[in-house]
Design an enzyme around this catalytic site. Structure first.
Site, PDB file in Angstrom:
ATOM      1  N   SER A  21       0.798  -1.222   0.000  1.00  0.00           N
ATOM      2  CA  SER A  21       0.000   0.000   0.000  1.00  0.00           C
ATOM      3  C   SER A  21       0.834   1.277   0.000  1.00  0.00           C
ATOM      4  O   SER A  21       0.288   2.370  -0.124  1.00  0.00           O
ATOM      5  CB  SER A  21      -0.953   0.010   1.204  1.00  0.00           C
ATOM      6  OG  SER A  21      -0.226   0.005   2.413  1.00  0.00           O
ATOM      7  N   LYS A  67      -6.493   3.761   8.721  1.00  0.00           N
ATOM      8  CA  LYS A  67      -5.577   4.715   8.096  1.00  0.00           C
ATOM      9  C   LYS A  67      -6.149   6.131   8.097  1.00  0.00           C
ATOM     10  O   LYS A  67      -5.436   7.101   8.367  1.00  0.00           O
ATOM     11  CB  LYS A  67      -5.276   4.261   6.662  1.00  0.00           C
ATOM     12  CG  LYS A  67      -4.445   2.986   6.583  1.00  0.00           C
ATOM     13  CD  LYS A  67      -4.235   2.537   5.136  1.00  0.00           C
ATOM     14  CE  LYS A  67      -3.356   1.300   5.066  1.00  0.00           C
ATOM     15  NZ  LYS A  67      -3.138   0.836   3.685  1.00  0.00           N
TER      16      LYS A  67
END
Length: 809
Positions: free
Chosen positions: A676, A719
């Site tokens: 990611s 996140k």
């Protein structure tokens, strides 16, 4: 000679009347009573014919045999309740030619069948004698034919009449009797009757032999019982007692009272018989006793009744846990379906989430809401298949597996069974416990779970299995396929504050004996406690800090050194010391070669600064920061993309011939992996090489391909929360992750601006400042050779803030 006439018809159910036969009939159907009344008005003659199916209450033409008996009504008696009793005498056979009407009664045209007067020839004589002989044998075997009847039958000289009388005294099905009555010819009738009687005699002979064998067995059992009773009486007189016999009898009595399934009961009886023949000091006897004790202790048929009150269950779940709406909704769905279909197979649930979010305690709440027994089995470190399935009885000290042990502890076969930490199982030379769990956790198989020790199937289909795991990467795919996975994400700071206020603080105050008026903690102070002294997804460490804080206050209260007042930030530092956790905050100003990424860890989300510095060299790429293989591969893929798009990025085509790139990801001691960070690395490399600063209020996450496409990632909620906590204002997410925004609290979404991107060009356009604006951030100490400072052309991308964000799909 035959003639036709019109007669009422009375359909018979389950019986049949022969010519020359006198019998009583009870009549209750309306059409039947109407037929009798009509016959009484005429000449008392009526046709009796049997139904093909006796269960039919309102027969039609097709349901009635066409050959019956014409009878004369001798007597009619009306009984209470609206029924009739009729005495009839059979006259002759009658064949239905035509059904004339069905209402108000059956009216038929009947052909009267006169009995043929035949001369007795040798064939008829032989058949007649055979019928008489067979009937005598039948009478001896059945014992249902009186001796007077036998004498009457033998005295009948007319063969046709003899056949009818014999058939009327046989215990036959209606179909067999109908076959006799339909035989018009005397020879044919005698042959059919002979065949039927011989078949009946064969059946009676077989019944006699079976009865004789059963009687012999009963006599043997009675003899053994008599001898045993004599032995008991003798032992009692001598003052002795047969302990083996007493023990076996005790087990037999327990088995009889235990309501075991037939297969289990048979197995237990066999083991009891074995035990009875063994000596008292036999080692095998101890094994058999232990086995029988296990069999008798298990709840083979005992179940607890579910409480399916949804409001009560919802109240219990809300009392025990804050948030977790999806989990609570799934449990209430299960309860609702259980109320509609009580025999439904229980689902196999798997709660997946970081430590401390309440997976185990949630399973306890489910058991309390259902009012079921609760069993917990920890699978952490289990590496032996026998832990699940048990050992065979050939081993010394063998026991059932922990599944059966848990069921015995629960006392019912439908508890809530928690298999904790299923991702921590391992395997070795003793087998794979995960493979043994395949049968346990399959609703199509666990109704007959086979334990090596029991050797008989046990029904686990009513047991509600709940698994917990921190991650699914280590769970085998076949096992995972059998579970319904429910993900529990980490808590937001606001949720942690609410949990601490509603659950943790009252619980710890009660545990430490401190009153609420002495320990007053505001939400603002709780937030400081969460931010400065804990770093986790769950609340386990938060509970420890709350307990630590209460102990400090309690000590001072006992010493009379504490004045009652609401705790503030100064009190936290005074009691617990300086804050132990410092979250990384967003950079104050844009930087060249440093991009902010978003990471997902076991303790929640965090922001991650990726630094890229170009130095003189020959095109080498150096990676530091304890990166995993996947993250390194993302860096190489990103560099290849940058090299293939140098013109668009405003970078000289030959830069890699005299420049090395060093990528570093702080904090260096913490292992990092995953794809990611791909777009963050590309952005940082493009920034360093093109001398364009990266916006300081922007963070990003997404996987990159060699062609520049952006792929979706996981952990969006964690996140986004980390970015919000760090002061980030703009977040770049892969377009396919738009649906995951639904999990982010609305209060957090209001403070952030989201861009959903599908190409790296969009990321570069949004993240990098123009060259002219970036010049003031260029460091004079940079070792990078002077590149052309052409500004990168901006791709035409419609900013997401101009698009209405629909509900995430």
């Amino acid at each position: 000679m035959s003639k036709e006439r019109e007669l009422p018809l009375l359909p018979l159910r389950g019986i049949l009347v022969f010519p020359y036969m006198i019998t009583h009939l009870d009549v209750g159907r309306e059409r039947s009573m109407a037929a009798i009344e009509q016959a009484m008005l005429d000449d008392r003659m009526i046709l009796l014919s049997s139904q093909k199916e006796s269960e039919i209450d309102s027969p039609t033409e097709d349901d009635i045999y066409t050959v019956g008996t014409i009878v004369e009504i001798k007597q009619l008696l009306k009984l209470p309740g609206g029924t009739m009793r009729v005495l009839v005498e059979g006259i002759r056979r009658g064949r239905i030619v035509e059904f004339m009407s069905e209402e108000p009664y059956f009216k038929v045209r009947v052909e009267e069948v006169e009995e043929d007067i035949i001369s007795v020839n040798p064939d008829i004589e032989a058949l007649t004698r055979g019928v008489i002989h067979q009937f005598e044998e039948y009478a001896k075997l059945s014992k249902k034919v009186p001796q007077e009847t036998l004498g009457t039958v033998i005295g009948v000289e007319e063969p046709g009449r003899l056949a009818d009388i014999v058939a009327s005294h046989l215990s036959l099905k209606v179909q067999d009797k109908q076959a006799v009555i339909e035989a018009i010819g005397v020879a044919e009738r005698l042959e059919r009757l002979t065949e039927i009687i011989m078949r009946e005699i064969e059946i009676l002979e077989l019944e006699r032999r079976i009865g004789l064998r059963v009687r012999k067995q009963m006599e043997k059992a009675q003899k053994e019982y008599y001898l045993r009773e004599q032995m008991k009486a003798i032992q009692k007189e001598l003052g002795e007692k047969d302990e083996r016999q007493a023990e076996a009898d005790e087990y037999r009595e327990k088995i009889a009272q235990a309501n075991l399934p037939s297969a289990v009961e048979e197995k237990a009886q066999k083991e009891t018989d074995r035990l009875e023949k063994m000596g008292q000091t036999s080692a095998e006897g101890t094994v058999v006793r232990t086995y029988l004790d296990w069999i008798l202790a298990l709840p083979w048929s005992k179940t607890s009744r579910d409480k399916t009150d949804l409001k009560r269950a919802e109240k219990i779940l809300d009392e025990d846990h804050y948030g977790l709406e999806k989990i609570k909704e799934r449990i209430l769905e299960f309860l609702a379906i259980r109320k509609l279909t009580p025999k439904m197979k229980s689902p196999i649930l798997c709660f997946v989430g970081p430590p401390g979010v309440g997976k185990t305690s949630l399973a306890k709440s489910v058991a309390r809401a259902l009012d079921r027994k609760f069993i917990r089995m920890s699978l952490g470190g289990v590496r032996d298949e026998a832990e699940i399935r048990g050992h065979r009885r050939t081993y010394i000290g063998a026991l059932p597996g922990r599944i059966i042990q848990g069921i015995r502890t629960a006392g019912t076969r439908n508890p809530v069974f928690l298999l904790d930490e299923i991702d921590k199982m391992t395997s070795d030379f003793r087998g794979d416990p995960a493979a043994a769990l395949l049968e346990v956790l399959d609703p199509e198989q666990n109704h007959s779970f086979s334990d090596h020790y029991l050797e008989v199937p046990f029904d686990l289909s009513q047991t509600l299995f709940i698994m917990t795991a921190n991650t699914l990467h280590t769970v085998p795919r076949p096992l995972l396929d059998r579970m319904e996975v429910i993900s529990l994400s980490g808590y937001t700071e606001e949720e942690k504050v609410n949990i601490a206020r509603k659950y943790l603080v009252p619980k710890q105050l009660k545990a430490h004996g401190l009153k609420e008026k002495v320990f007053m903690l505001s939400d603002e102070t709780l937030l400081k406690l969460v931010q400065g002294y804990t770093r986790e997804s769950g609340v386990r460490n938060l509970e420890r800090q709350v307990a630590n804080l209460i102990r400090k206050v309690a000590t001072r209260w006992v010493k009379k050194e504490w004045e009652i007042h609401p705790l503030n930030e100064v009190d936290l530092e005074d009691l617990l010391g300086a804050p132990q956790v410092h979250f990384q905050m967003a950079a104050q100003e844009p930087e060249i070669g440093a991009a902010t990424g978003l990471a997902y860890t076991e303790v929640g989300g965090d922001i991650l600064t990726i630094e890229v510095t170009p130095v003189s060299g020959k095109g080498h790429l150096t990676l530091t920061g304890k990166l995993g293989d996947v993250m390194k591969e993302s860096a190489y893929a990103g560099l290849t993309f940058v090299r293939s798009h140098v013109k668009q990025l405003g970078i000289p085509e030959d830069f890699y011939e005299n420049v090395d790139l060093h990528i570093h990801v702080p904090e260096g001691a913490i292992p990092k992996d995953g794809p990611s960070a791909g777009i963050t690395m590309v952005t940082a490399m493009a920034s360093a090489l093109a001398k364009r600063a990266v916006r300081s209020d922007l963070a990003m996450t997404g996987e990159i391909t060699l062609r520049g496409n952006i792929l979706p990632i996981g952990g969006v909620k964690e996140k986004v929360l980390a970015a919000h906590r760090a002061g980030i204002k703009v977040i770049l997410l892969p377009k396919e992750n738009r649906k995951d925004l639904e999990e982010v609290p609305k209060t957090v979404q209001k403070d952030l601006k989201f861009h959903f991107v599908s190409r790296i060009e969009e990321v570069i356009s949004l993240a990098l400042l123009p060259v002219a604006e970036s010049k003031k951030y260029i460091e004079n100490t940079s070792l990078m050779p002077a590149f052309g400072q052409a500004e990168m052309p901006m791709p035409t991308v419609l900013p997401d803030e101009e698009r209405p964000i629909s509900k995430p799909y």
